[in-house]
Write a protein that holds these residues in place. Structure first.
Motif, PDB file in Angstrom:
ATOM      1  N   GLN A  35      55.608  16.422  41.376  1.00  0.00           N
ATOM      2  CA  GLN A  35      57.150  15.842  41.642  1.00  0.00           C
ATOM      3  C   GLN A  35      57.741  15.786  40.143  1.00  0.00           C
ATOM      4  O   GLN A  35      58.852  15.950  40.210  1.00  0.00           O
ATOM      5  CB  GLN A  35      57.069  14.384  42.469  1.00  0.00           C
ATOM      6  CG  GLN A  35      56.556  14.446  43.868  1.00  0.00           C
ATOM      7  CD  GLN A  35      56.422  13.234  44.569  1.00  0.00           C
ATOM      8  OE1 GLN A  35      56.169  12.104  43.839  1.00  0.00           O
ATOM      9  NE2 GLN A  35      56.999  13.183  45.771  1.00  0.00           N
ATOM     10  N   VAL A  36      57.112  15.248  39.378  1.00  0.00           N
ATOM     11  CA  VAL A  36      57.794  15.164  37.970  1.00  0.00           C
ATOM     12  C   VAL A  36      58.125  16.527  37.516  1.00  0.00           C
ATOM     13  O   VAL A  36      59.018  16.859  36.982  1.00  0.00           O
ATOM     14  CB  VAL A  36      57.042  14.542  36.869  1.00  0.00           C
ATOM     15  CG1 VAL A  36      57.309  14.753  35.398  1.00  0.00           C
ATOM     16  CG2 VAL A  36      56.821  12.996  37.378  1.00  0.00           C
ATOM     17  N   MET A  37      57.362  17.634  37.646  1.00  0.00           N
ATOM     18  CA  MET A  37      57.410  19.015  37.410  1.00  0.00           C
ATOM     19  C   MET A  37      58.709  19.469  37.910  1.00  0.00           C
ATOM     20  O   MET A  37      59.425  20.351  37.418  1.00  0.00           O
ATOM     21  CB  MET A  37      56.246  19.911  37.590  1.00  0.00           C
ATOM     22  CG  MET A  37      56.024  21.119  36.849  1.00  0.00           C
ATOM     23  SD  MET A  37      54.332  21.748  37.163  1.00  0.00           S
ATOM     24  CE  MET A  37      54.039  21.844  38.575  1.00  0.00           C
ATOM     25  N   GLU A  38      58.813  19.145  39.211  1.00  0.00           N
ATOM     26  CA  GLU A  38      60.213  19.651  40.036  1.00  0.00           C
ATOM     27  C   GLU A  38      61.326  18.839  39.605  1.00  0.00           C
ATOM     28  O   GLU A  38      62.526  19.202  40.372  1.00  0.00           O
ATOM     29  CB  GLU A  38      59.787  19.686  41.428  1.00  0.00           C
ATOM     30  CG  GLU A  38      58.442  20.561  41.817  1.00  0.00           C
ATOM     31  CD  GLU A  38      58.263  20.463  43.413  1.00  0.00           C
ATOM     32  OE1 GLU A  38      58.382  19.614  43.974  1.00  0.00           O
ATOM     33  OE2 GLU A  38      57.355  21.623  43.614  1.00  0.00           O
ATOM     34  N   ASP A  45      56.441  28.460  34.439  1.00  0.00           N
ATOM     35  CA  ASP A  45      54.769  28.771  34.116  1.00  0.00           C
ATOM     36  C   ASP A  45      54.110  27.815  33.036  1.00  0.00           C
ATOM     37  O   ASP A  45      53.258  27.500  33.439  1.00  0.00           O
ATOM     38  CB  ASP A  45      54.870  30.046  33.769  1.00  0.00           C
ATOM     39  CG  ASP A  45      55.009  31.111  34.722  1.00  0.00           C
ATOM     40  OD1 ASP A  45      55.104  30.679  35.879  1.00  0.00           O
ATOM     41  OD2 ASP A  45      55.218  32.299  34.793  1.00  0.00           O
ATOM     42  N   VAL A  46      54.994  27.424  31.840  1.00  0.00           N
ATOM     43  CA  VAL A  46      54.331  26.638  30.804  1.00  0.00           C
ATOM     44  C   VAL A  46      53.993  25.394  31.403  1.00  0.00           C
ATOM     45  O   VAL A  46      52.763  24.663  31.158  1.00  0.00           O
ATOM     46  CB  VAL A  46      54.985  26.604  29.604  1.00  0.00           C
ATOM     47  CG1 VAL A  46      56.469  25.932  29.773  1.00  0.00           C
ATOM     48  CG2 VAL A  46      54.448  26.051  28.441  1.00  0.00           C
ATOM     49  N   GLU A  47      54.714  24.782  32.308  1.00  0.00           N
ATOM     50  CA  GLU A  47      54.470  23.654  33.127  1.00  0.00           C
ATOM     51  C   GLU A  47      53.283  23.421  33.892  1.00  0.00           C
ATOM     52  O   GLU A  47      52.393  22.830  33.759  1.00  0.00           O
ATOM     53  CB  GLU A  47      55.637  22.887  33.843  1.00  0.00           C
ATOM     54  CG  GLU A  47      56.887  22.799  32.791  1.00  0.00           C
ATOM     55  CD  GLU A  47      58.077  22.482  33.653  1.00  0.00           C
ATOM     56  OE1 GLU A  47      58.902  21.479  33.361  1.00  0.00           O
ATOM     57  OE2 GLU A  47      58.302  23.097  34.610  1.00  0.00           O
ATOM     58  N   LYS A  48      53.341  24.825  34.648  1.00  0.00           N
ATOM     59  CA  LYS A  48      52.235  24.922  35.593  1.00  0.00           C
ATOM     60  C   LYS A  48      50.846  25.177  34.631  1.00  0.00           C
ATOM     61  O   LYS A  48      49.793  24.554  35.023  1.00  0.00           O
ATOM     62  CB  LYS A  48      52.162  26.150  36.358  1.00  0.00           C
ATOM     63  CG  LYS A  48      53.502  26.007  37.206  1.00  0.00           C
ATOM     64  CD  LYS A  48      53.563  27.207  38.166  1.00  0.00           C
ATOM     65  CE  LYS A  48      54.708  27.436  39.196  1.00  0.00           C
ATOM     66  NZ  LYS A  48      55.211  28.694  39.834  1.00  0.00           N
ATOM     67  N   LYS A  49      50.941  25.624  33.683  1.00  0.00           N
ATOM     68  CA  LYS A  49      49.596  25.985  32.878  1.00  0.00           C
ATOM     69  C   LYS A  49      49.224  24.664  32.246  1.00  0.00           C
ATOM     70  O   LYS A  49      48.071  24.523  32.145  1.00  0.00           O
ATOM     71  CB  LYS A  49      50.020  27.075  31.649  1.00  0.00           C
ATOM     72  CG  LYS A  49      50.120  28.397  32.362  1.00  0.00           C
ATOM     73  CD  LYS A  49      50.667  29.400  31.131  1.00  0.00           C
ATOM     74  CE  LYS A  49      50.801  30.735  31.931  1.00  0.00           C
ATOM     75  NZ  LYS A  49      51.186  31.801  30.611  1.00  0.00           N
ATOM     76  N   TYR A 111      57.048  17.551  28.634  1.00  0.00           N
ATOM     77  CA  TYR A 111      57.146  17.940  27.285  1.00  0.00           C
ATOM     78  C   TYR A 111      56.623  19.483  27.222  1.00  0.00           C
ATOM     79  O   TYR A 111      56.466  20.099  26.247  1.00  0.00           O
ATOM     80  CB  TYR A 111      56.686  16.976  26.264  1.00  0.00           C
ATOM     81  CG  TYR A 111      57.785  16.084  25.836  1.00  0.00           C
ATOM     82  CD1 TYR A 111      58.883  16.313  25.119  1.00  0.00           C
ATOM     83  CD2 TYR A 111      57.625  14.834  26.519  1.00  0.00           C
ATOM     84  CE1 TYR A 111      59.828  15.295  24.747  1.00  0.00           C
ATOM     85  CE2 TYR A 111      58.649  13.799  26.088  1.00  0.00           C
ATOM     86  CZ  TYR A 111      59.606  14.023  25.220  1.00  0.00           C
ATOM     87  OH  TYR A 111      60.566  13.109  24.973  1.00  0.00           O
ATOM     88  N   ALA A 112      56.130  19.862  28.355  1.00  0.00           N
ATOM     89  CA  ALA A 112      55.495  21.127  28.287  1.00  0.00           C
ATOM     90  C   ALA A 112      56.323  22.586  27.784  1.00  0.00           C
ATOM     91  O   ALA A 112      56.041  23.427  27.108  1.00  0.00           O
ATOM     92  CB  ALA A 112      54.592  21.463  29.460  1.00  0.00           C
ATOM     93  N   ASP A 113      57.650  22.173  28.510  1.00  0.00           N
ATOM     94  CA  ASP A 113      58.648  23.364  28.337  1.00  0.00           C
ATOM     95  C   ASP A 113      59.429  23.000  27.008  1.00  0.00           C
ATOM     96  O   ASP A 113      60.654  23.666  26.957  1.00  0.00           O
ATOM     97  CB  ASP A 113      59.260  23.253  29.452  1.00  0.00           C
ATOM     98  CG  ASP A 113      60.364  22.193  29.714  1.00  0.00           C
ATOM     99  OD1 ASP A 113      60.102  21.172  29.113  1.00  0.00           O
ATOM    100  OD2 ASP A 113      61.211  22.064  31.028  1.00  0.00           O
ATOM    101  N   GLY A 114      59.077  21.908  26.303  1.00  0.00           N
ATOM    102  CA  GLY A 114      59.828  21.608  25.041  1.00  0.00           C
ATOM    103  C   GLY A 114      61.052  20.609  25.207  1.00  0.00           C
ATOM    104  O   GLY A 114      61.714  20.675  24.156  1.00  0.00           O
ATOM    105  N   GLU A 115      61.311  20.352  26.362  1.00  0.00           N
ATOM    106  CA  GLU A 115      62.794  19.552  26.653  1.00  0.00           C
ATOM    107  C   GLU A 115      62.460  18.567  27.902  1.00  0.00           C
ATOM    108  O   GLU A 115      61.476  18.871  28.505  1.00  0.00           O
ATOM    109  CB  GLU A 115      63.907  20.410  26.637  1.00  0.00           C
ATOM    110  CG  GLU A 115      63.506  21.589  28.037  1.00  0.00           C
ATOM    111  CD  GLU A 115      64.810  22.311  28.060  1.00  0.00           C
ATOM    112  OE1 GLU A 115      65.637  22.284  29.047  1.00  0.00           O
ATOM    113  OE2 GLU A 115      65.142  23.233  27.097  1.00  0.00           O
ATOM    114  N   ARG A 116      62.993  17.635  27.787  1.00  0.00           N
ATOM    115  CA  ARG A 116      63.119  16.650  28.706  1.00  0.00           C
ATOM    116  C   ARG A 116      64.238  16.342  29.405  1.00  0.00           C
ATOM    117  O   ARG A 116      65.380  16.368  28.470  1.00  0.00           O
ATOM    118  CB  ARG A 116      62.579  15.361  28.474  1.00  0.00           C
ATOM    119  CG  ARG A 116      63.251  14.348  27.849  1.00  0.00           C
ATOM    120  CD  ARG A 116      62.467  12.997  27.556  1.00  0.00           C
ATOM    121  NE  ARG A 116      63.356  11.747  27.384  1.00  0.00           N
ATOM    122  CZ  ARG A 116      63.836  11.465  26.294  1.00  0.00           C
ATOM    123  NH1 ARG A 116      63.626  11.887  25.232  1.00  0.00           N
ATOM    124  NH2 ARG A 116      64.808  10.621  26.485  1.00  0.00           N
ATOM    125  N   SER A 117      64.417  16.305  30.634  1.00  0.00           N
ATOM    126  CA  SER A 117      65.735  16.170  31.243  1.00  0.00           C
ATOM    127  C   SER A 117      66.065  14.712  31.778  1.00  0.00           C
ATOM    128  O   SER A 117      65.089  13.822  31.970  1.00  0.00           O
ATOM    129  CB  SER A 117      65.928  17.088  32.581  1.00  0.00           C
ATOM    130  OG  SER A 117      65.382  16.465  33.750  1.00  0.00           O
TER     131      SER A 117
END
Length: 160
Positions: A35-38, A45-49, A111-117
Motif C-alpha cells: 500500500q505504501v509502495m503504491e 522496480d527499485v521499490e519492488k527489489k 526511499y528506495a526510489d530516492g524520493e518521497r511524495s
C-alpha cells in the motif's frame, strides 16, 4: 541499525511454517508495504527489489516462498478497504518497538526510489497513527532512513 528491524521481521515468522494464511502477520506487513509502495501512484522496480530483499533476508525465504508471501500480501491488500484491517491486528500482536521498526521498514520502501511524495508521507502517517506510533518516532525513523540513503548516495563513485 538493521538488527532491530531484522529482529522485528524475524519475530513475525512464528513457528517457522511456510504457509501464508490470511491472518499471518507477515501477510499484513507485506500488504502495508504494498500500500505504501503504491501510494504515489507509481511502483518502480527499485521499490519492488527493496521490498523483496528486505523480506527475503529477514525471513530467510526461498524465492518460491517469497513469491507466495508477495502474492498473499497483494491479495490481502487488494481486498482491504483501508489500513485499519492490517494495523488493528498488528497493533495487538506487536510490541511498541516492533511497531516502530515496521514504520522504519515502510520508510525504507519509500526511499528506495530516492524520493518521497506527499501521498507516501500521508500513508505512513495514517499507518503510524493506527499502530500507536507517535509522530516523534515516525519522524525520527524517517530521518534515520533518509540519512542512510543520503549517505549511500554520497558513497557511490561518480560515473563520468
Amino acid at each position: 541499525m538493521f538488527e532491530r528491524l531484522q529482529h522485528f521481521l524475524a519475530s513475525l515468522s512464528g513457528d517457522g511454517k511456510r504457509a501464508f494464511a490470511a491472518d499471518d502477520p507477515r501477510v499484513a506487513v507485506m500488504a502495508l508495504c504494498i500500500q505504501v509502495m503504491e501510494a504515489d501512484g507509481k511502483v518502480l522496480d527499485v521499490e519492488k527489489k527493496t521490498l523483496r530483499a528486505r523480506f527475503k533476508d529477514f525471513y530467510g525465504l526461498e524465492e518460491a516462498e517469497l513469491n507466495a508471501l508477495v502474492a498473499a500480501g497483494a491479495v490481502a491488500e487488494s481486498e482491504a478497504i483501508d489500513f485499519f484491517h492490517f494495523t488493528s491486528e498488528l497493533k495487538r500482536q506487536l510490541s511498541e518497538e516492533q511497531r516502530v521498526a515496521l514504520i522504519g521498514l515502510l520508510w525504507e520502501i519509500v526511499y528506495a526510489d530516492g524520493e518521497r511524495s506527499e501521498m507516501e508521507d500521508h500513508a505512513i502517517w495514517r499507518i503510524a497513527d493506527l499502530l500507536g506510533v507517535s509522530g516523534r518516532e515516525r519522524i525520527m525513523k524517517r530521518q534515520e532512513v533518509a540519512g542512510r540513503h543520503d549517505a549511500a548516495k554520497h558513497e557511490e563513485p561518480d560515473e563520468g
